[in-house]
Motif scaffolding. Structure first.
Motif, mmCIF file in Angstrom:
data_model
loop_
_atom_site.group_PDB
_atom_site.id
_atom_site.type_symbol
_atom_site.label_atom_id
_atom_site.label_comp_id
_atom_site.label_asym_id
_atom_site.label_seq_id
_atom_site.Cartn_x
_atom_site.Cartn_y
_atom_site.Cartn_z
ATOM 1 N N ASP A 164 0.826 -1.211 0.000
ATOM 2 C CA ASP A 164 0.000 0.000 0.000
ATOM 3 C C ASP A 164 0.858 1.258 0.000
ATOM 4 O O ASP A 164 1.967 1.281 0.536
ATOM 5 N N VAL A 165 0.288 2.330 -0.564
ATOM 6 C CA VAL A 165 0.969 3.625 -0.628
ATOM 7 C C VAL A 165 0.041 4.714 -0.118
ATOM 8 O O VAL A 165 -1.125 4.787 -0.512
ATOM 9 N N CYS A 166 0.548 5.574 0.756
ATOM 10 C CA CYS A 166 -0.156 6.787 1.187
ATOM 11 C C CYS A 166 0.577 7.966 0.547
ATOM 12 O O CYS A 166 1.712 8.278 0.931
ATOM 13 N N GLU A 167 -0.070 8.608 -0.433
ATOM 14 C CA GLU A 167 0.546 9.723 -1.155
ATOM 15 C C GLU A 167 0.107 11.016 -0.505
ATOM 16 O O GLU A 167 -1.088 11.317 -0.443
ATOM 17 N N ILE A 168 1.058 11.818 -0.002
ATOM 18 C CA ILE A 168 0.738 12.957 0.859
ATOM 19 C C ILE A 168 0.808 14.296 0.141
ATOM 20 O O ILE A 168 0.807 15.341 0.787
ATOM 21 N N GLY A 169 0.846 14.299 -1.189
ATOM 22 C CA GLY A 169 0.909 15.561 -1.919
ATOM 23 C C GLY A 169 -0.370 16.364 -1.788
ATOM 24 O O GLY A 169 -1.373 15.909 -1.221
ATOM 25 N N SER A 170 -0.366 17.576 -2.334
ATOM 26 C CA SER A 170 -1.483 18.506 -2.162
ATOM 27 C C SER A 170 -2.637 18.245 -3.119
ATOM 28 O O SER A 170 -3.758 18.687 -2.868
#
Length: 213
Positions: A164-170
């Protein structure tokens, strides 16, 4: 596993990535096709390559961005920094949404569908003041957490799913987008006795991406 589409496939609208050199390059290779009603058990989001052929987001999208070929087409190096390793991320759940969408690893072509638990469609709870997921959530293609191999860090076996990936961009991304991400860190969770790694990453097109490492 990679057989053609089911009989009487119903075509639907495709989706494209947002602006930016990396996102445009990633999404140029792929488009999506919806079938069924969203937020229903029969909803599926299928993937196609640039030639219009059905592909699996689990098996057929390269893990690393600098793969020599994507769908038989030589790729350009999509990186700002020659020392950065960039990875493809398949977006399953856009930020601020609640439906637990995921790659169907046991279905032909591995479309994205909404997960079902105890006979009901899954939705995540809101945690005030936020709604739904506080990040764009997805998976790294061509990865798999082995349910028969014990992880040395957690002393538990894998959860039989992609990493899994949590992408924290805006930017709020769309379900089915394939984006290029830079990995910032990793968090190990144990979920019902199974190892469930979470990659923390940021979209390389994010205005702040160059500031985080």
């Amino acid at each position: 596993w990679r057989a053609g589409p089911p009989v009487a496939a119903r075509l639907s609208r495709g989706k494209s990535a947002g602006p930016g050199p990396h996102g445009a390059m990633a999404q140029a290779f792929y488009r999506t096709e919806e079938r069924g009603q969203l937020y229903s058990p029969d909803y599926r989001l299928f993937f196609k390559n640039v030639a219009g052929h059905y592909i699996s987001p689990f098996h057929d999208i390269p893990l690393k961005v600098d793969s020599t070929e994507e769908n038989g087409i030589p790729t350009k190096r999509a990186r700002n920094d020659e020392h950065e390793n960039l990875f493809n991320m398949v977006v399953e759940v856009p930020r601020w949404t609640n439906a637990k969408m995921e790659i169907a690893t046991k279905e032909p072509l591995n479309p994205i569908k909404q997960d079902i638990k105890n006979g009901k469609l899954r939705y995540v709870a809101n945690i005030f003041p936020h709604k739904g997921y506080i990040w764009n959530y997805g998976a790294l293609p061509q990865t798999w957490e082995d349910p028969h191999q014990k992880d040395k860090s957690t002393d538990c076996c894998g959860d039989n799913d992609p990493i899994d990936v949590c992408e924290i961009g805006s930017k709020v991304l769309s379900c089915g987008e394939v984006i290029h991400v830079k990995i910032l860190g990793i968090l190990a969770l144990i979920d019902q006795g199974e190892t469930d790694w979470k990659i923390i990453a940021i979209n390389v097109n994010d205005p702040e991406a160059s500031k985080f490492h």
